[in-house]
Scaffold this motif. Sequence first.
Motif, PDB file in Angstrom:
ATOM      1  N   SER A  68       0.847  -1.196   0.000  1.00  0.00           N
ATOM      2  CA  SER A  68       0.000   0.000   0.000  1.00  0.00           C
ATOM      3  C   SER A  68       0.883   1.247   0.000  1.00  0.00           C
ATOM      4  O   SER A  68       1.284   1.725  -1.062  1.00  0.00           O
ATOM      5  CB  SER A  68      -0.944  -0.026   1.198  1.00  0.00           C
ATOM      6  N   THR A  69       1.181   1.757   1.194  1.00  0.00           N
ATOM      7  CA  THR A  69       1.932   3.010   1.280  1.00  0.00           C
ATOM      8  C   THR A  69       3.244   2.954   0.517  1.00  0.00           C
ATOM      9  O   THR A  69       3.620   3.913  -0.155  1.00  0.00           O
ATOM     10  CB  THR A  69       2.203   3.350   2.755  1.00  0.00           C
ATOM     11  N   TYR A  70       3.943   1.826   0.618  1.00  0.00           N
ATOM     12  CA  TYR A  70       5.269   1.736   0.012  1.00  0.00           C
ATOM     13  C   TYR A  70       5.296   0.840  -1.223  1.00  0.00           C
ATOM     14  O   TYR A  70       6.365   0.469  -1.695  1.00  0.00           O
ATOM     15  CB  TYR A  70       6.275   1.231   1.055  1.00  0.00           C
ATOM     16  N   GLY A  71       4.117   0.503  -1.732  1.00  0.00           N
ATOM     17  CA  GLY A  71       4.044  -0.417  -2.858  1.00  0.00           C
ATOM     18  C   GLY A  71       4.737   0.095  -4.102  1.00  0.00           C
ATOM     19  O   GLY A  71       5.266  -0.686  -4.897  1.00  0.00           O
ATOM     20  N   ASN A  72       4.720   1.424  -4.296  1.00  0.00           N
ATOM     21  CA  ASN A  72       5.350   1.992  -5.489  1.00  0.00           C
ATOM     22  C   ASN A  72       6.842   2.222  -5.294  1.00  0.00           C
ATOM     23  O   ASN A  72       7.506   2.715  -6.197  1.00  0.00           O
ATOM     24  CB  ASN A  72       4.672   3.323  -5.853  1.00  0.00           C
ATOM     25  N   LEU A  73       7.336   1.885  -4.117  1.00  0.00           N
ATOM     26  CA  LEU A  73       8.757   2.070  -3.810  1.00  0.00           C
ATOM     27  C   LEU A  73       9.396   0.725  -3.501  1.00  0.00           C
ATOM     28  O   LEU A  73      10.303   0.635  -2.675  1.00  0.00           O
ATOM     29  CB  LEU A  73       8.918   3.036  -2.627  1.00  0.00           C
ATOM     30  N   GLN A  74       8.890  -0.298  -4.142  1.00  0.00           N
ATOM     31  CA  GLN A  74       9.392  -1.667  -4.002  1.00  0.00           C
ATOM     32  C   GLN A  74       9.262  -2.173  -2.565  1.00  0.00           C
ATOM     33  O   GLN A  74      10.009  -3.044  -2.143  1.00  0.00           O
ATOM     34  CB  GLN A  74      10.832  -1.768  -4.499  1.00  0.00           C
ATOM     35  N   GLY A  75       8.348  -1.578  -1.825  1.00  0.00           N
ATOM     36  CA  GLY A  75       8.038  -2.096  -0.499  1.00  0.00           C
ATOM     37  C   GLY A  75       8.959  -1.639   0.614  1.00  0.00           C
ATOM     38  O   GLY A  75       8.925  -2.200   1.717  1.00  0.00           O
ATOM     39  N   ILE A  76       9.768  -0.617   0.382  1.00  0.00           N
ATOM     40  CA  ILE A  76      10.673  -0.172   1.438  1.00  0.00           C
ATOM     41  C   ILE A  76      10.425   1.292   1.782  1.00  0.00           C
ATOM     42  O   ILE A  76       9.822   2.036   1.013  1.00  0.00           O
ATOM     43  CB  ILE A  76      12.156  -0.374   1.053  1.00  0.00           C
ATOM     44  N   HIS A  77      10.888   1.680   2.955  1.00  0.00           N
ATOM     45  CA  HIS A  77      10.784   3.067   3.415  1.00  0.00           C
ATOM     46  C   HIS A  77      11.922   3.852   2.776  1.00  0.00           C
ATOM     47  O   HIS A  77      13.083   3.712   3.166  1.00  0.00           O
ATOM     48  CB  HIS A  77      10.897   3.106   4.946  1.00  0.00           C
ATOM     49  N   ALA A  78      11.564   4.661   1.776  1.00  0.00           N
ATOM     50  CA  ALA A  78      12.596   5.318   0.970  1.00  0.00           C
ATOM     51  C   ALA A  78      12.974   6.676   1.554  1.00  0.00           C
ATOM     52  O   ALA A  78      12.788   7.713   0.942  1.00  0.00           O
ATOM     53  CB  ALA A  78      12.111   5.473  -0.460  1.00  0.00           C
ATOM     54  N   GLY A  79      13.504   6.683   2.734  1.00  0.00           N
ATOM     55  CA  GLY A  79      13.960   7.932   3.330  1.00  0.00           C
ATOM     56  C   GLY A  79      14.388   7.713   4.760  1.00  0.00           C
ATOM     57  O   GLY A  79      14.177   6.644   5.342  1.00  0.00           O
ATOM     58  N   LEU A  80      15.025   8.723   5.309  1.00  0.00           N
ATOM     59  CA  LEU A  80      15.396   8.717   6.729  1.00  0.00           C
ATOM     60  C   LEU A  80      14.452   9.628   7.477  1.00  0.00           C
ATOM     61  O   LEU A  80      14.166  10.739   7.034  1.00  0.00           O
ATOM     62  CB  LEU A  80      16.829   9.221   6.911  1.00  0.00           C
ATOM     63  N   ASP A  81      13.967   9.159   8.617  1.00  0.00           N
ATOM     64  CA  ASP A  81      13.144   9.995   9.490  1.00  0.00           C
ATOM     65  C   ASP A  81      13.990  10.466  10.664  1.00  0.00           C
ATOM     66  O   ASP A  81      14.546   9.641  11.408  1.00  0.00           O
ATOM     67  CB  ASP A  81      11.941   9.208  10.005  1.00  0.00           C
ATOM     68  N   PHE A  82      14.056  11.780  10.822  1.00  0.00           N
ATOM     69  CA  PHE A  82      14.761  12.366  11.964  1.00  0.00           C
ATOM     70  C   PHE A  82      13.723  12.950  12.921  1.00  0.00           C
ATOM     71  O   PHE A  82      12.983  13.872  12.551  1.00  0.00           O
ATOM     72  CB  PHE A  82      15.702  13.489  11.512  1.00  0.00           C
ATOM     73  N   SER A  83      13.651  12.434  14.124  1.00  0.00           N
ATOM     74  CA  SER A  83      12.766  13.022  15.126  1.00  0.00           C
ATOM     75  C   SER A  83      13.325  14.373  15.535  1.00  0.00           C
ATOM     76  O   SER A  83      14.527  14.497  15.814  1.00  0.00           O
ATOM     77  CB  SER A  83      12.664  12.105  16.348  1.00  0.00           C
ATOM     78  N   ALA A  84      12.451  15.373  15.586  1.00  0.00           N
ATOM     79  CA  ALA A  84      12.880  16.720  15.968  1.00  0.00           C
ATOM     80  C   ALA A  84      11.653  17.527  16.368  1.00  0.00           C
ATOM     81  O   ALA A  84      10.587  17.382  15.748  1.00  0.00           O
ATOM     82  CB  ALA A  84      13.604  17.412  14.822  1.00  0.00           C
ATOM     83  N   PRO A  85      11.773  18.362  17.380  1.00  0.00           N
ATOM     84  CA  PRO A  85      10.634  19.213  17.742  1.00  0.00           C
ATOM     85  C   PRO A  85      10.223  20.095  16.564  1.00  0.00           C
ATOM     86  O   PRO A  85      11.076  20.537  15.780  1.00  0.00           O
ATOM     87  CB  PRO A  85      11.177  20.057  18.901  1.00  0.00           C
ATOM     88  N   CYS A  86       8.936  20.347  16.442  1.00  0.00           N
ATOM     89  CA  CYS A  86       8.469  21.246  15.392  1.00  0.00           C
ATOM     90  C   CYS A  86       9.184  22.587  15.502  1.00  0.00           C
ATOM     91  O   CYS A  86       9.383  23.112  16.602  1.00  0.00           O
ATOM     92  CB  CYS A  86       6.966  21.465  15.503  1.00  0.00           C
ATOM     93  N   GLY A  87       9.557  23.118  14.363  1.00  0.00           N
ATOM     94  CA  GLY A  87      10.229  24.404  14.333  1.00  0.00           C
ATOM     95  C   GLY A  87      11.738  24.327  14.348  1.00  0.00           C
ATOM     96  O   GLY A  87      12.409  25.358  14.271  1.00  0.00           O
ATOM     97  N   THR A  88      12.296  23.106  14.425  1.00  0.00           N
ATOM     98  CA  THR A  88      13.746  22.958  14.374  1.00  0.00           C
ATOM     99  C   THR A  88      14.239  23.346  12.974  1.00  0.00           C
ATOM    100  O   THR A  88      13.701  22.849  11.975  1.00  0.00           O
ATOM    101  CB  THR A  88      14.154  21.507  14.675  1.00  0.00           C
ATOM    102  N   PRO A  89      15.237  24.226  12.873  1.00  0.00           N
ATOM    103  CA  PRO A  89      15.714  24.620  11.542  1.00  0.00           C
ATOM    104  C   PRO A  89      16.252  23.421  10.752  1.00  0.00           C
ATOM    105  O   PRO A  89      17.040  22.633  11.272  1.00  0.00           O
ATOM    106  CB  PRO A  89      16.830  25.624  11.858  1.00  0.00           C
ATOM    107  N   VAL A  90      15.785  23.292   9.515  1.00  0.00           N
ATOM    108  CA  VAL A  90      16.239  22.241   8.600  1.00  0.00           C
ATOM    109  C   VAL A  90      17.200  22.866   7.594  1.00  0.00           C
ATOM    110  O   VAL A  90      16.915  23.933   7.041  1.00  0.00           O
ATOM    111  CB  VAL A  90      15.034  21.615   7.862  1.00  0.00           C
ATOM    112  N   ARG A  91      18.326  22.199   7.362  1.00  0.00           N
ATOM    113  CA  ARG A  91      19.383  22.774   6.539  1.00  0.00           C
ATOM    114  C   ARG A  91      19.634  21.937   5.290  1.00  0.00           C
ATOM    115  O   ARG A  91      19.486  20.707   5.320  1.00  0.00           O
ATOM    116  CB  ARG A  91      20.676  22.883   7.369  1.00  0.00           C
TER     117      ARG A  91
END
Length: 238
Positions: A68-91
């Motif tokens: 379902s969610t990842y079916g079009n990406l060969q079934g894998i999570h195509a990215g890294l998730d970084f936990s961070a409080p909302c509003g943390t500057p992204v660079r």
Amino acid sequence: MAARRFLLLAAALTGVALAHYAAPLPLSAVAPARAQFSLPFSGPPGPDTWMLGQGYGNTTGAYRQRRSTYGNLQGIHAGLDFSAPCGTPVRAIGDGVVAEVDGPHGSPPHNVVVDHAGNLSSLYGHLRVRSSLRVGQRVARGQVIGESGDSQGTCVSAPHLHLELRDRSHQRFFNPLPFIAADWNSLALAGSFGRGYEYDLERPRRWQTPDSQPAALRGGALLNEYRQPWPPAPGGAR
């Protein structure tokens, strides 16, 4: 002036269309991984700053949603998730040119795509607010390009940054680890990696480390259709 604006709009829309449907670039046209990028946050990781939350690849959550969610990406999570409080500057992880602001490549409520040398693109998803950057604007490595947010838009459920590294056609998805200079072993130990990686009990050592996760091709066949998965899905469903 109106005609010029129309042409620019048409060119932009054509670019988006090509981004969706263009053929994947040959790997020979894509820069190899040589730790040429940096992390999307400044300062050290920690419970009050940012942490590596979920790795790229064959995570347990991705396995359970591989059709379902990842079916079009060969079934894998195509990215890294970084936990961070909302509003943390992204660079920006590297020098580049802004290709999309709130473009069509997912990760709501707001996202940014930056094109880099070597036909690579980075996507920054789940940003809290629309970035003030403009398409075509040059950005430098380490420049703030947005604020971390939450996929639900609440800053309550799971604040995090979703970072992907793709080829510029947006058809190939690469494991960012070998492209980003960082102490990944320490980050993997300190971060939650709560879901872990799904085991194939017929080949239990396969894809069990963050750096061993496979690249994905949009629309390709599932990579992880296991006969003996572990942990099993709730209720025994496969």
